[in-house]
Scaffold this active site. Structure first.
Site, PDB file in Angstrom:
ATOM      1  N   GLU A 193    -100.009 -43.272  36.370  1.00  0.00           N
ATOM      2  CA  GLU A 193     -99.119 -42.266  36.417  1.00  0.00           C
ATOM      3  C   GLU A 193     -99.817 -40.687  36.019  1.00  0.00           C
ATOM      4  O   GLU A 193     -99.312 -39.540  36.139  1.00  0.00           O
ATOM      5  CB  GLU A 193     -97.678 -42.137  35.831  1.00  0.00           C
ATOM      6  CG  GLU A 193     -96.895 -43.433  36.146  1.00  0.00           C
ATOM      7  CD  GLU A 193     -95.559 -43.206  34.961  1.00  0.00           C
ATOM      8  OE1 GLU A 193     -95.410 -42.472  34.341  1.00  0.00           O
ATOM      9  OE2 GLU A 193     -94.587 -44.004  35.253  1.00  0.00           O
ATOM     10  N   GLY A 194    -101.030 -40.948  35.445  1.00  0.00           N
ATOM     11  CA  GLY A 194    -101.582 -39.790  34.862  1.00  0.00           C
ATOM     12  C   GLY A 194    -101.458 -40.011  33.684  1.00  0.00           C
ATOM     13  O   GLY A 194    -102.048 -39.016  32.601  1.00  0.00           O
TER      14      GLY A 194
END
Lengths: 367, 367
Positions: free
Chosen positions: B333-334
């Site tokens: 997701e970062g």
């Protein structure tokens, strides 16, 4: 490190809040365990802040500064005058710890526990001078037992005041030219590691300085241990008290005023059930001393970073602590601890604010 | 990794700003080198942001979501439906990356590059669907070359828009059930590592699932490599183009739509002289692909964290990147990148705001 008995009057972490936090982590919209140490951090703080969804809205930093008589032995790359000069830099918000405290909106207080010389203190620096620097630990005891008590008391007072202000996490930082020499002595004394494993370059001494520093530490350890024989013998038959007395003896002989203030802050913070975030090498020496004086302090300690000063790992291993980051820092002042504060706050924010599978209508794992 | 030739049209970091930053670090009130990697970070950003005292006032996160046909092979612990469900969670700010983006005041945009099914997109999720999930890479090419171009183009457009808004640092995150299988294929394909070294448990498959995942990756690699023979032969005599064509072939056969969008964001960001902060395992696969397509992308990449997914280290080694932290995260997701943003911002703030020895009237080192 064999002093692991808990005193009866020390608070212990709250296992019910920790269990509730652990259960919550299983419900958050992510694969179980996928936030790694951030999940552990949330549970660790749940137990200490006695809440299943803990929050750190107030953290404070105390920077304790003092000088070291052993600086005359040429164990530092910087002249002793730098300790006093850095007080001015702290007061003008020019030091690394000022920048980091400001980013994290931390209250910071700089405390002179015994800087050498009699210059007037810069405005904003707190005067808690016990004496103008320690004696030269190569030649004699750095502090008397009374001076150690006074320096410990400085940290204890600071911790109590922070608790009164509603702090949830405390950081102690250090400033003191030659204090890696004192810290090396303490780490050797409290872990039985050898000076070769523990003495490093500190602020950056050259090879000659490093060799000198090792000799100074070896000689000081031998001196302090020999002097301890009598004191320890007197305590025979009272193992707990004897151990504490022996630890105090070594601490007074080999320590520093700012290191004692840090240790006092650690023990008093634990007594009030407030966790502390350790910094680097000097902080670890103070933490070892604090745990020797008061084993119940240990569960309240969290390690922030691994210092580039090799002996730091020896101290962390003895404490059983695994730091969050390793960024090759070796500055002190509390800088490594302050740098990791946002990671801790992020871990707690994720724990509080992520949606659960049920709230988000997301299916859990199938296996 | 042998594709290290720089294209002529790629910007390169500014060595003059970097040298000026390095000189400034020597003047700040701390022992030289004592801020470790924080000092390197300041110099790295000085070169990329073309300033001796760089600042990141705007960073943005794009989360690219897509499905993977290979999910039917039972390679994930979660059902494919979770990808679409997570879009809703992102839209409602309930996911980990939402919490982290909010803490760092980052703009975040969630982009559907090809989630399976035809449900209406949640409000706020950007529709850039190339196709409803890739084909099953075990059996056939995941994407056609045109689909790869489209997916790369999504990331390129996002990067250009961010550049228009004045971004100084870009983060790409991923969401896609089964995407660690595609990432494992790409890492093997681009590094020549073996599936045993690269395939891990992803979101948490059991031993049976792990064995299946390894078989799927091995078979897909063999299939894609066999199919590549013809394509590569056609390019003989044009080494640079041939290498790019071969990389595109492997990327289309083994990749994912969101992974291609990430790679497109990385290359376009570099073309605009804007650095990117890599995330974990999926991000590293996209980074490898980006560097194979466009070697000049590499100097603009910074590694944030080391994923708990073992194969991540294989990819990082191939890229020659050393991540800032290792916290056992493996969420995607970062999240790992967003978590390290405050460390980077702190490094730059220290570099800009600390006093110099001259300003503070502090003596430098004597040795």
């Amino acid at each position: 490190m064999n002093a692991r008995l808990n005193s009866l009057d020390m608070p212990v972490p709250d296992t019910r809040s920790e269990a509730a936090a652990r259960a919550r982590q299983q419900q958050l919209t992510k694969p179980p365990g996928s936030l790694g140490r951030l999940e552990e951090l949330a549970c660790w703080f749940a137990a200490r802040l006695r809440s299943p969804t803990p929050q750190i809205s107030r953290s404070e930093i105390f920077v304790f500064a003092a000088d070291h008589g052993v600086a005359v032995r040429g164990v530092s790359a910087f002249p002793q005058s730098v300790t006093a000069q850095m007080l001015g830099n702290f007061a003008n918000s020019g030091a690394a710890i000022n920048v980091l405290a400001s980013l994290e909106d931390c209250r910071i207080e700089v405390v002179d526990v015994g800087v050498a010389g009699d210059a007037e203190l810069p405005r904003g620096v707190r005067n808690e001078r016990v004496r103008p620097g320690t004696r030269d630990l190569f030649a004699e005891a750095a502090m008397t037992d009374d001076e150690l008590t006074s320096a410990l008391g400085v940290g204890e007072r600071c911790a109590r005041e922070a608790v009164q202000r509603g702090v949830q996490l405390l950081i102690a930082g250090d400033m003191g030219i030659a204090n890696t020499t004192a810290a090396a002595c303490l780490i050797c004394a409290f872990t039985d590691a050898l000076p070769e494993q523990v003495v490093g370059r500190g602020t950056g001494v050259d090879d000659v300085g490093l060799a000198r520093k090792r000799e100074v530490v070896s000689a000081a350890l031998a001196r302090a241990r020999a002097a301890a024989g009598g004191a320890q013998a007197q305590e025979a038959g009272l193992p707990q008290t004897g151990r504490v007395a022996a630890a105090r003896h070594l601490f007074a002989h080999l320590g520093g005023l700012e290191i004692a203030a840090m240790a006092g802050l650690y023990t008093e913070s634990a007594r009030n059930g407030i966790p502390v975030l350790l910094d680097g090498y000097i902080s670890a020496a103070a933490a070892l001393a604090a745990v020797m004086l008061e084993p119940g302090t240990l569960p309240w300690m969290l390690a922030s970073h691994r210092s580039a000063e090799g002996g730091h790992s020896v101290a962390l291993r003895a404490l059983g602590l695994d730091p969050l980051v390793d960024l090759g820092m070796r500055l002190g002042e509390g800088s490594g601890a302050a740098l990791t504060l946002p990671i801790i706050k992020a871990a707690l924010a994720l724990h509080r604010n992520m949606a659960t599978f049920a709230q988000a209508g997301v299916d859990g794992a199938t296996s």
